[in-house]
Design a protein around this motif. Structure first.
Motif, PDB file in Angstrom:
ATOM      1  N   SER A   1      -8.882  -8.861  -3.055  1.00 32.41           N
ATOM      2  CA  SER A   1      -7.406  -7.962  -4.062  1.00 32.41           C
ATOM      3  C   SER A   1      -6.372  -8.189  -3.515  1.00 32.41           C
ATOM      4  O   SER A   1      -6.177  -9.310  -2.447  1.00 32.41           O
ATOM      5  N   SER A   2      -5.169  -8.209  -4.357  1.00 33.31           N
ATOM      6  CA  SER A   2      -4.143  -8.639  -3.567  1.00 33.31           C
ATOM      7  C   SER A   2      -3.298  -7.713  -2.473  1.00 33.31           C
ATOM      8  O   SER A   2      -2.079  -8.616  -1.690  1.00 33.31           O
ATOM      9  N   ASN A   3      -3.594  -6.837  -2.294  1.00 32.91           N
ATOM     10  CA  ASN A   3      -3.684  -5.948  -1.076  1.00 32.91           C
ATOM     11  C   ASN A   3      -3.994  -6.085  -0.287  1.00 32.91           C
ATOM     12  O   ASN A   3      -5.524  -6.034   0.211  1.00 32.91           O
ATOM     13  N   SER A   4      -3.271  -6.203   1.360  1.00 32.02           N
ATOM     14  CA  SER A   4      -4.320  -6.026   2.299  1.00 32.02           C
ATOM     15  C   SER A   4      -4.169  -4.705   3.579  1.00 32.02           C
ATOM     16  O   SER A   4      -3.439  -4.041   2.587  1.00 32.02           O
ATOM     17  N   ASN A   5      -5.271  -5.114   4.144  1.00 32.06           N
ATOM     18  CA  ASN A   5      -5.113  -4.285   5.763  1.00 32.06           C
ATOM     19  C   ASN A   5      -5.465  -4.339   6.319  1.00 32.06           C
ATOM     20  O   ASN A   5      -5.724  -5.761   6.965  1.00 32.06           O
ATOM     21  N   THR A   6      -4.818  -4.183   7.683  1.00 34.00           N
ATOM     22  CA  THR A   6      -4.701  -4.379   8.833  1.00 34.00           C
ATOM     23  C   THR A   6      -6.135  -4.082   9.677  1.00 34.00           C
ATOM     24  O   THR A   6      -5.809  -2.911  10.082  1.00 34.00           O
ATOM     25  N   ALA A   7      -7.368  -5.128  10.674  1.00 34.23           N
ATOM     26  CA  ALA A   7      -8.009  -4.290  11.092  1.00 34.23           C
ATOM     27  C   ALA A   7      -7.967  -5.098  12.007  1.00 34.23           C
ATOM     28  O   ALA A   7      -7.741  -6.583  12.289  1.00 34.23           O
ATOM     29  N   TYR A   8      -7.874  -4.527  13.637  1.00 30.20           N
ATOM     30  CA  TYR A   8      -7.986  -5.560  14.547  1.00 30.20           C
ATOM     31  C   TYR A   8      -7.140  -6.295  14.985  1.00 30.20           C
ATOM     32  O   TYR A   8      -7.324  -7.303  15.339  1.00 30.20           O
ATOM     33  N   ASP A   9      -5.788  -6.134  14.640  1.00 24.97           N
ATOM     34  CA  ASP A   9      -4.800  -7.026  14.762  1.00 24.97           C
ATOM     35  C   ASP A   9      -4.938  -8.080  13.850  1.00 24.97           C
ATOM     36  O   ASP A   9      -4.028  -9.127  13.915  1.00 24.97           O
TER      37      ASP A   9
END
Length: 159
Positions: free
Chosen positions: A134-142
């Protein structure tokens, strides 16, 4: 699940294919360890493909139904399209694909999804590797990670 699909090539345009598929017609259910059940509802998808050249095809499809996913507040109703390039079609076959897709559901956070794939092998038996991101992202553990990602490895038999 039980699926049923139909494809139609009009006599006036052999390079054009119109198709519809109904999936999970038998509404399969899965039991969870806690005693609850997960039911997969039937879905219907329609698509169109056109051979631009002997080795290049463009295609698009859309889910005509919206379906629940494991995340309770999200449904899946995808629309997408892409290109398939097959420079070799004799004994040895190579398929290169690229496309875009998106979930039409309002609660989807993935955004536009990029797709790509490659298939290689004999014409009737191929190894296929594909991926989506996907073009959108999330932050997991920095660490920034795509909101949606998928990799698929398959052995494909063509008759």
């Amino acid at each position: 699940g039980v699926d049923l699909g139909l494809a139609y090539q009009p006599a006036f345009a052999y390079d054009l294919t119109l198709a519809v598929v109904a999936k999970n017609l038998n509404t399969p259910e899965f039991d969870f360890q806690d005693g609850s059940k997960y039911t997969i509802e039937p879905m219907v998808r329609a698509g169109i493909a056109y051979s631009i050249l002997d080795s290049l095809e463009i295609a698009a499809d859309i889910d005509l139904t919206s379906n629940k996913v494991l995340t309770e507040d999200l449904e899946s109703q995808m629309v997408g399209g892409g290109l398939n390039f097959e420079p070799f079609k004799s004994f040895f076959a190579l398929s290169l694909r690229a496309g875009l897709m998106q979930n039409l559901h309002e609660n989807d956070k993935a955004g536009l999804i990029y797709t790509a794939g490659v298939g290689i092998g004999a014409k009737w038996l191929q190894v296929d590797l594909s991926g989506q991101m996907s073009s959108n992202s999330n932050t997991a553990y920095d660490v920034s990670v795509p909101q949606y990602a998928k990799v698929n490895l398959a052995l494909i038999s063509r008759w």
